[in-house]
Design a protein around this motif. Sequence first.
Motif, short mmCIF file in Angstrom:
data_model
loop_
_atom_site.label_atom_id
_atom_site.label_comp_id
_atom_site.label_asym_id
_atom_site.label_seq_id
_atom_site.Cartn_x
_atom_site.Cartn_y
_atom_site.Cartn_z
N ARG A 12 0.66 -1.61 0.09
CA ARG A 12 0.19 0.22 0.23
C ARG A 12 0.93 1.18 0.02
O ARG A 12 0.56 2.48 -0.64
CB ARG A 12 -0.80 0.31 1.09
CG ARG A 12 -2.16 1.17 1.00
CD ARG A 12 -2.93 0.41 2.18
NE ARG A 12 -3.32 -0.41 2.75
CZ ARG A 12 -3.43 -1.58 3.93
NH1 ARG A 12 -2.87 -0.71 4.84
NH2 ARG A 12 -4.03 -2.65 4.00
N ARG A 13 2.03 1.23 0.80
CA ARG A 13 2.42 2.30 1.20
C ARG A 13 3.65 2.30 -0.26
O ARG A 13 3.73 3.53 -1.10
CB ARG A 13 4.19 2.22 1.96
CG ARG A 13 4.99 3.38 2.30
CD ARG A 13 5.36 2.74 3.40
NE ARG A 13 6.66 2.27 3.01
CZ ARG A 13 6.93 1.46 3.23
NH1 ARG A 13 6.32 0.82 5.01
NH2 ARG A 13 7.64 0.35 3.79
N GLU A 14 4.41 1.63 -1.10
CA GLU A 14 4.53 1.33 -2.01
C GLU A 14 4.35 2.03 -3.55
O GLU A 14 4.94 2.70 -4.64
CB GLU A 14 5.51 0.13 -2.22
CG GLU A 14 7.13 -0.30 -1.29
CD GLU A 14 7.86 1.16 -1.06
OE1 GLU A 14 8.25 1.64 -2.43
OE2 GLU A 14 7.99 1.68 -0.63
N TRP A 15 2.83 1.43 -3.08
CA TRP A 15 2.08 1.82 -4.35
C TRP A 15 1.32 3.31 -4.45
O TRP A 15 1.35 4.40 -5.20
CB TRP A 15 0.56 0.86 -4.13
CG TRP A 15 -0.86 1.80 -5.49
CD1 TRP A 15 -1.53 2.77 -4.94
CD2 TRP A 15 -0.32 1.24 -6.86
NE1 TRP A 15 -2.02 2.76 -5.62
CE2 TRP A 15 -1.76 1.78 -7.37
CE3 TRP A 15 0.32 1.27 -7.26
CZ2 TRP A 15 -1.83 2.18 -9.27
CZ3 TRP A 15 0.23 0.45 -8.87
CH2 TRP A 15 -0.59 1.52 -9.81
N LYS A 16 1.79 4.27 -3.13
CA LYS A 16 0.92 5.74 -3.20
C LYS A 16 2.59 6.31 -3.29
O LYS A 16 1.88 7.26 -3.60
CB LYS A 16 0.88 5.54 -1.33
CG LYS A 16 -0.05 5.46 -1.29
CD LYS A 16 -0.60 5.57 0.20
CE LYS A 16 -2.42 5.53 0.56
NZ LYS A 16 -1.75 5.48 1.84
N ARG A 17 3.68 5.46 -3.28
CA ARG A 17 4.96 6.44 -3.60
C ARG A 17 5.05 6.14 -4.80
O ARG A 17 5.57 6.84 -6.12
CB ARG A 17 6.16 6.00 -3.47
CG ARG A 17 6.10 6.45 -1.82
CD ARG A 17 7.63 6.25 -1.51
NE ARG A 17 7.48 5.74 -0.02
CZ ARG A 17 8.54 5.28 1.14
NH1 ARG A 17 9.07 4.85 0.54
NH2 ARG A 17 8.11 5.57 2.23
N ASN A 18 4.77 5.19 -6.08
CA ASN A 18 5.24 4.36 -7.37
C ASN A 18 4.08 4.57 -8.77
O ASN A 18 4.68 4.81 -9.47
CB ASN A 18 6.12 3.51 -6.84
CG ASN A 18 7.30 3.04 -6.24
OD1 ASN A 18 8.04 4.61 -6.20
ND2 ASN A 18 7.65 2.47 -5.57
N TRP A 19 3.53 4.78 -8.33
CA TRP A 19 2.02 4.87 -9.22
C TRP A 19 2.22 5.79 -10.23
O TRP A 19 1.81 5.23 -11.07
CB TRP A 19 1.04 4.59 -8.31
CG TRP A 19 0.29 6.56 -8.15
CD1 TRP A 19 0.35 6.77 -6.85
CD2 TRP A 19 -0.31 7.48 -8.54
NE1 TRP A 19 -0.58 7.97 -7.06
CE2 TRP A 19 -0.47 8.59 -8.48
CE3 TRP A 19 -0.83 7.18 -10.96
CZ2 TRP A 19 -1.13 9.45 -8.93
CZ3 TRP A 19 -0.73 8.26 -11.07
CH2 TRP A 19 -1.10 9.70 -10.59
#
Length: 57
Positions: A12-19
């Motif tokens: 969830r955290r990485e998706w918010k950063r990398n989308w």
Amino acid sequence: MRKFDPWPVFFRREWKRNWPFIVGFAITGTIIIVYTLSLTEEDAKKSPFVQRHKKKK
């Protein structure tokens, strides 16, 4: 007692950063694939790039 699973939090955290990167990569890849599939043999014969990099048999 159930163990804590950190993977959902991590994703969830990485998706918010990398989308933006992932979406941009997908759009760019789609454009390249569509353009590549639209090329014909006639285009390849006319292309100086293809002629320069053609493998000699």
